[in-house]
Every structure is written in structure tokens, then in C-alpha cells.
Design an enzyme around this catalytic site. Structure first.
Site, PDB file in Angstrom:
ATOM      1  N   GLU A  67     -10.268  -9.205  10.956  1.00 50.79           N
ATOM      2  CA  GLU A  67      -9.615  -8.214  10.098  1.00 50.79           C
ATOM      3  C   GLU A  67     -10.647  -7.338   9.398  1.00 50.79           C
ATOM      4  O   GLU A  67     -11.742  -7.794   9.066  1.00 50.79           O
ATOM      5  CB  GLU A  67      -8.747  -8.928   9.056  1.00 50.79           C
ATOM      6  CG  GLU A  67      -7.489  -9.520   9.652  1.00 50.79           C
ATOM      7  CD  GLU A  67      -6.694  -8.487  10.423  1.00 50.79           C
ATOM      8  OE1 GLU A  67      -6.130  -7.581   9.796  1.00 50.79           O
ATOM      9  OE2 GLU A  67      -6.657  -8.569  11.671  1.00 50.79           O
ATOM     10  N   ARG A 107       0.814  -1.221   0.000  1.00 50.66           N
ATOM     11  CA  ARG A 107       0.000   0.000   0.000  1.00 50.66           C
ATOM     12  C   ARG A 107       0.848   1.272   0.000  1.00 50.66           C
ATOM     13  O   ARG A 107       0.350   2.347  -0.281  1.00 50.66           O
ATOM     14  CB  ARG A 107      -0.962  -0.011   1.203  1.00 50.66           C
ATOM     15  CG  ARG A 107      -2.086  -1.016   1.040  1.00 50.66           C
ATOM     16  CD  ARG A 107      -2.752  -1.362   2.372  1.00 50.66           C
ATOM     17  NE  ARG A 107      -1.958  -2.293   3.173  1.00 50.66           N
ATOM     18  CZ  ARG A 107      -2.349  -2.817   4.344  1.00 50.66           C
ATOM     19  NH1 ARG A 107      -3.507  -2.483   4.854  1.00 50.66           N
ATOM     20  NH2 ARG A 107      -1.569  -3.665   4.993  1.00 50.66           N
TER      21      ARG A 107
HETATM   22  C1  UD1 Z   1      -2.158  -6.040  11.222  1.00 51.80           C
HETATM   23  C2  UD1 Z   1      -3.172  -6.907  11.974  1.00 51.80           C
HETATM   24  C3  UD1 Z   1      -4.373  -6.020  12.340  1.00 51.80           C
HETATM   25  C4  UD1 Z   1      -3.920  -4.846  13.164  1.00 51.80           C
HETATM   26  C5  UD1 Z   1      -2.822  -4.069  12.440  1.00 51.80           C
HETATM   27  C6  UD1 Z   1      -2.231  -3.047  13.382  1.00 51.80           C
HETATM   28  C7  UD1 Z   1      -2.967  -9.183  11.083  1.00 51.80           C
HETATM   29  C8  UD1 Z   1      -3.548 -10.195  10.208  1.00 51.80           C
HETATM   30  N1  UD1 Z   1      -3.586  -8.004  11.158  1.00 51.80           N
HETATM   31  O1  UD1 Z   1      -2.782  -5.655  10.010  1.00 51.80           O
HETATM   32  O2  UD1 Z   1      -5.316  -6.788  13.077  1.00 51.80           O
HETATM   33  O3  UD1 Z   1      -5.008  -4.000  13.452  1.00 51.80           O
HETATM   34  O4  UD1 Z   1      -1.769  -4.952  12.015  1.00 51.80           O
HETATM   35  O5  UD1 Z   1      -1.358  -2.164  12.746  1.00 51.80           O
HETATM   36  O6  UD1 Z   1      -1.964  -9.439  11.726  1.00 51.80           O
HETATM   37  N2  UD1 Z   1       4.586  -8.788   8.075  1.00 51.80           N
HETATM   38  C9  UD1 Z   1       5.564  -9.736   7.901  1.00 51.80           C
HETATM   39  N3  UD1 Z   1       5.327 -10.768   7.043  1.00 51.80           N
HETATM   40  C10 UD1 Z   1       4.171 -10.901   6.375  1.00 51.80           C
HETATM   41  C11 UD1 Z   1       3.168  -9.930   6.556  1.00 51.80           C
HETATM   42  C12 UD1 Z   1       3.408  -8.876   7.441  1.00 51.80           C
HETATM   43  O7  UD1 Z   1       6.649  -9.653   8.494  1.00 51.80           O
HETATM   44  O8  UD1 Z   1       4.041 -11.886   5.615  1.00 51.80           O
HETATM   45  C13 UD1 Z   1       4.861  -7.646   8.991  1.00 51.80           C
HETATM   46  C14 UD1 Z   1       4.826  -6.317   8.252  1.00 51.80           C
HETATM   47  O9  UD1 Z   1       6.129  -5.968   7.784  1.00 51.80           O
HETATM   48  C15 UD1 Z   1       4.320  -5.359   9.318  1.00 51.80           C
HETATM   49  C16 UD1 Z   1       3.503  -6.245  10.258  1.00 51.80           C
HETATM   50  O10 UD1 Z   1       3.862  -7.580   9.976  1.00 51.80           O
HETATM   51  O11 UD1 Z   1       5.382  -4.776  10.040  1.00 51.80           O
HETATM   52  C17 UD1 Z   1       1.998  -6.041  10.054  1.00 51.80           C
HETATM   53  O12 UD1 Z   1       1.666  -6.400   8.714  1.00 51.80           O
HETATM   54  P1  UD1 Z   1       0.611  -5.592   7.854  1.00 51.80           P
HETATM   55  O13 UD1 Z   1       0.488  -6.256   6.553  1.00 51.80           O
HETATM   56  O14 UD1 Z   1       0.945  -4.149   7.877  1.00 51.80           O
HETATM   57  O15 UD1 Z   1      -0.706  -5.865   8.702  1.00 51.80           O
HETATM   58  P2  UD1 Z   1      -2.008  -4.951   8.803  1.00 51.80           P
HETATM   59  O16 UD1 Z   1      -2.835  -5.149   7.597  1.00 51.80           O
HETATM   60  O17 UD1 Z   1      -1.648  -3.585   9.169  1.00 51.80           O
HETATM   61 CA    CA Z   2       0.278  -2.464   9.267  1.00 48.55          CA
END
Ligand code: UD1
Ligand code: CA
Length: 456
Positions: A153, A16
Site C-alpha cells: 500500500e 477522504r
Molecule cells: C485499495 C487497495 C489499493 C488499490 C486501490 C485501487 C487495499 C488495502 N488497497 O485502496 O491497493 O490500489 O484500492 O483503487 O485493498 N471497503 C469496504 N470495507 C472496508 C474498506 C473498504 O467495503 O472496510 C470498500 C470501499 O467501499 C471501496 C473499496 O473497498 O469501494 C476500496 O477501499 P478503499 O478504502 O477506497 O481502498 P484504497 O485505499 O483505495
Molecule cells: Ca479507493
């Protein structure tokens, strides 16, 4: 802290953000997101591991003193934690999981959250907050007597669930064994086809494990960054906090709204900062300094009681005490102005030292120059330091006077108390105490104008 380890998730793609770079390397308030999260995590004195994946090399290079785990494919937050399973084998203490994109969380809130988790005897706890605009966040579902039931979510939520203001911060404490046991049960049957860490909460509740939710006092601390707009919002919070803390320490900031100061900048008491000033990097400013509008400096050192008039640019340079600079001066890396130096309009200085009390008030270029004390550099003086291939040094000893519009063709040395006549092109060293004149002699042709007119 005993029996606590920290896992930071920083492998995500930053879809995003529409960025080529890992999201956690974007900056807010002058620090990368990962640097800011790590600073706070370090206040807990626990071992820290970081899950990297997308843009991993650059993230590894930007961070030190942590253990890295690689998540090769980014299949969701649950998948990211699973990638770290091996490093926690045999560990059954508390594991604090933090996302790398929630940088405003404070150490005190983490302490209170951990205390809540431990005092309550929970197997898992989630840090939450009530949001004015919960868009994009997971929602906390509470059932029987307000107990946490699960997290849904945004993209999987029904309209009723979307109306819930309580959101998931993405920060949790788990009992490590319970976490990895539940993680093996998560599926990717959801809108994003991802393995959600959030599903662990519902799984633990279904297994009658004790799960807690701790509501942070301010939503501000748990703002997450998924878009450039959110990055901007977090940046604004950090800038505001920085200005507030400096004002608490006795710095006058006339217009905090237009002042941008990086988190690591230090400024002494009674310094006054006018509107629209930008102070970046590891700049250190002394007491009683006046910084007028439109100055921009990065990694500068500014001594006490100096005055920076409007519109100067300063990079990696040092000013002593009671220096006057500007308006419109440019200090490129390696400029060193000793105490009481005066540098005025349209002067550019690079890799050069000016000794105490020296002046260059107008329109000069000083590069690769070593200038002694009480030297006067006239308007329009240029050190010709570059011959197209190499850079050469200029030395101007104490008390010398370099007349207006002179060129000093380097390498060259101007001796102590020497004078250079205005308009000279100096190619040879000038001995101490002498006057050098290096320009064509003037010829006056009398009645020249009248004669030309006659010729028609
Ligand atoms: C996530 C939470 C959501 C919460 C929000 C808070 C989940 C499914 N959802 O959503 O409930 O309200 O954070 O900010 O967890 N990441 C990895 N590997 C991956 C995917 C993500 O390391 O495969 C890391 C990203 O770099 C990031 C964090 O995990 O730092 C959160 O991932 P992101 O995709 O931003 O989750 P949100 O959609 O924000
Ligand atoms: Ca996030």
C-alpha cells in the site's frame, strides 16, 4: 458465465470524500458509482453480491437484483471480503472481486482479464496498470522473472516502492477456496491498522500458489475515486466518452468541453448542440433538433426538428415535433407541448398541455391548464391556479384567443374560438365563440392636466 461469481466492495466510509453519504452513491457522468460498476459487472452474466456497511440502507435502496452482505465495522478491504465468507461456503469456482469506487472499468477488459486468469491456470490474478501518477494506489512488486511477489500500500511503501509506476486496480479474480483460506491469515499490522485484501497476494505467493498480474492497456479504466478531485476527474472522462459516442452516432456537439450529457441520454442524428448545454437524466432527443447555448434539461423528451433557443430550463416535460422554445423559457414538471407549439421568452409552464400549433410567445404563467389546438396566449397572460389552499384547472378550447395581460382565475373554461379582451380578469366560463371583456371602463377627463396646474 459458469463458475464465476462477483463480489463488489461498497462498505467503506468515504473518509477522504468528507461526505455524509456512502462513497458509491456519489455520481459521475450521471450515474452513481455503484450503478456504473454494476452495469459493467452484469455484462459477465454471473451472480453478484455487494458488501455494504457505511450508509448501507441508502445503498440497498439504490441497487436491485443483487445479494447484499453486511460488514458492520469497516476494518479494511480484506475484512470486507471476509464478511461475505458464508455466502461462498462450498463454492470453489472463480470469484471476481471489484471495488465499488473504480467505475470506468470496461466489460471487454474484464473479459480479457478473466481469460488471462483461466488460460494461465492462476489461483489468483490482479488487474494492474502503469500510472503517470501512482499516488495513493497500492504498488505491484514483481520479483524473479517479473512474477508478482506482493502488493504494498502507498502508506506502507518505502521511497523505492513509491517509485514503482505499476499499481493495483483493486480488481482481482481468486479461486474462492484459496482466497478464504489465505484471508484467515491476514493481520492488521500496517499504517492504517486495517485488514488488507492486498495481503492475500503475498500470502498466496509465499505458499507457492500461482499468482498472475494482468496489465490493462489504459490507466483511465482503473482510476479509483477516493477524493472529490478524483470524482471530478472520473466525471470528466465519462462526459467526454458520452460526447464521443454521440458524435459517432451523428450528433454535432460544437464544444464537447462545455457540454455535459448524462450517460443515459439518447440523442438522434443531425441534432446540433451549441456550447454550454446540460442534458441530464433520461432525456430523449429526436433527430435534427437544434439546442442553443445555456439550455439545461432533465428527463425531457424533445421531438424531431424542434428548436430550443438560448437559456431554457426543462424538467420532466415533453415537446413534440417542430416546437420552438425560448429564449428564457421554463418548463416545470408535466409541461406537454404538442407539435409546432411556440413558447417564447419568460414563459413558465407547469403541469399543462398545449395542443398543436398553439402559441405563448411572451411573459406568461400557465399552470394546471389544458389548452387546445391553435390557441393564442397573449403577452403577460396568467392562469391564477392557486387560491392559497388548492390548485384549480383552466381549460382553453381550440382556436381561442386570450388577449394580452389577462388573468384567468381558475377554475375556469374558455370555449372554442372565444376571444378574451386584453387586460381582462376572467372569473366565469366563456361560452364558445363569444368575446369576454372583464375590466373597468375607461374614463377620459378632458383638460384635467391644465386644471390641476391652475389649482396650484
Ligand atoms: C485499495 C487497495 C489499493 C488499490 C486501490 C485501487 C487495499 C488495502 N488497497 O485502496 O491497493 O490500489 O484500492 O483503487 O485493498 N471497503 C469496504 N470495507 C472496508 C474498506 C473498504 O467495503 O472496510 C470498500 C470501499 O467501499 C471501496 C473499496 O473497498 O469501494 C476500496 O477501499 P478503499 O478504502 O477506497 O481502498 P484504497 O485505499 O483505495
Ligand atoms: Ca479507493
Amino acid at each position: 458465465m459458469e463458475n464465476l461469481r462477483v463480489l463488489i466492495l461498497a462498505a467503506g466510509k468515504s473518509t477522504r470524500m468528507k461526505s455524509r453519504y456512502a462513497k458509491v452513491l456519489h455520481r459521475a457522468g450521471g450515474r452513481t458509482l455503484i450503478e456504473q460498476v454494476l452495469r459493467t459487472a452484469r455484462t459477465l452474466s454471473a451472480d453478484i453480491s455487494v458488501v455494504v456497511g457505511y450508509g448501507a440502507d441508502k445503498v440497498r435502496a439504490a441497487v436491485s437484483e443483487v445479494e447484499f452482505v453486511e460488514q458492520k465495522e469497516q476494518l479494511g478491504t480484506g475484512h470486507a471480503v471476509l464478511a461475505a465468507r458464508d455466502i461462498f461456503s462450498g463454492y470453489s469456482g472463480d470469484l471476481l472481486v471489484m471495488p465499488g469506487d473504480v467505475p470506468l472499468i470496461g466489460g471487454e477488459t474484464l473479459d480479457a482479464f478473466l481469460k488471462f486468469h483461466r488460460d494461465g491456470g492462476f489461483r489468483a490474478s490482479v488487474l494492474t496498470a502503469d500510472a503517470d501518477n501512482p499516488f495513493g494506489y497500492g504498488r505491484i512488486i514483481r520479483c524473479n522473472h517479473d512474477e508478482v511477489d506482493s502488493i504494498v500500500e502507498h502508506r506502507d511503501a518505502t521511497p523505492e516502492i513509491l517509485a514503482i509506476p505499476e499499481i493495483n486496480s483493486g480488481i482481482y479474480v481468486f479461486n474462492a477456496s484459496s482466497l478464504f483460506e489465505s484471508l484467515s491469515k491476514i493481520r492488521n499490522e500496517n499504517a492504517q491498522r486495517e485488514y488488507y485484501l492486498t495481503d492475500v497476494i503475498g500470502i498466496l505467493v509465499a505458499h507457492k500458489e500461482k499468482v498472475g498480474a494482468f496489465k490493462a492497456r489504459a490507466m483511465e479504466e482503473i482510476m479509483g475515486i477516493n477524493t472529490r478531485q478524483e470524482l471530478g476527474a472520473v466525471d470528466r472522462v465519462m462526459r467526454r466518452r458520452k460526447c464521443e459516442s454521440l458524435m459517432n452516432e451523428g450528433v454535432t456537439i460544437l464544444d464537447p468541453e462545455t457540454t455535459r450529457i448524462d450517460a443515459d441520454v439518447q440523442i438522434g442524428a443531425d441534432t446540433v448542440i451549441y456550447p454550454s448545454v446540460q442534458i441530464y437524466g433520461h432525456t430523449v432527443i429526436g433527430e435534427d433538433v437544434e439546442i442553443r447555448s445555456f439550455n439545461r434539461m432533465t428527463n425531457a423528451k424533445i421531438g424531431a426538428r424542434s428548436v430550443l433557443l438560448e437559456s431554457c430550463i426543462i424538467d420532466d416535460s415533453t415537446l413534440g415535433e417542430e416546437v420552438t422554445l425560448g429564449p428564457f423559457a421554463r418548463l416545470r414538471p408535466g409541461a406537454f407541448l404538442s407539435n409546432r407549439v411556440k413558447v417564447g421568452n419568460f414563459v413558465e409552464i407547469k403541469k399543462s398541455t398545449l395542443g398543436a400549433g398553439s402559441k405563448s410567445m411572451h411573459l406568461a404563467y400557465l399552470g394546471d391548464a389544458t389548452i387546445g389546438k391553435n390557441v393564442n396566449i397573449g403577452a403577460g397572460v396568467i392562469t391564477c391556479n392557486y387560491d392559497g389552499v388548492n390548485k384549480h384547472p383552466t381549460v382553453i378550447e381550440d382556436g381561442a384567443f386570450v388577449g394580452t395581460d389577462s388573468q384567468l382565475i381558475a377554475p375556469v373554461r374558455i370555449g372554442k374560438d372565444a376571444y378574451i379582451a386584453a387586460g381582462s380578469s376572467i372569473t366565469e366560463d366563456v361560452p364558445p365563440g363569444s368575446l369576454a371583456i372583464a375590466r373597468g371602463r375607461q374614463v377620459n377627463k378632458e383638460d384635467w392636466t391644465k386644471q390641476r396646474k391652475k389649482k396650484g
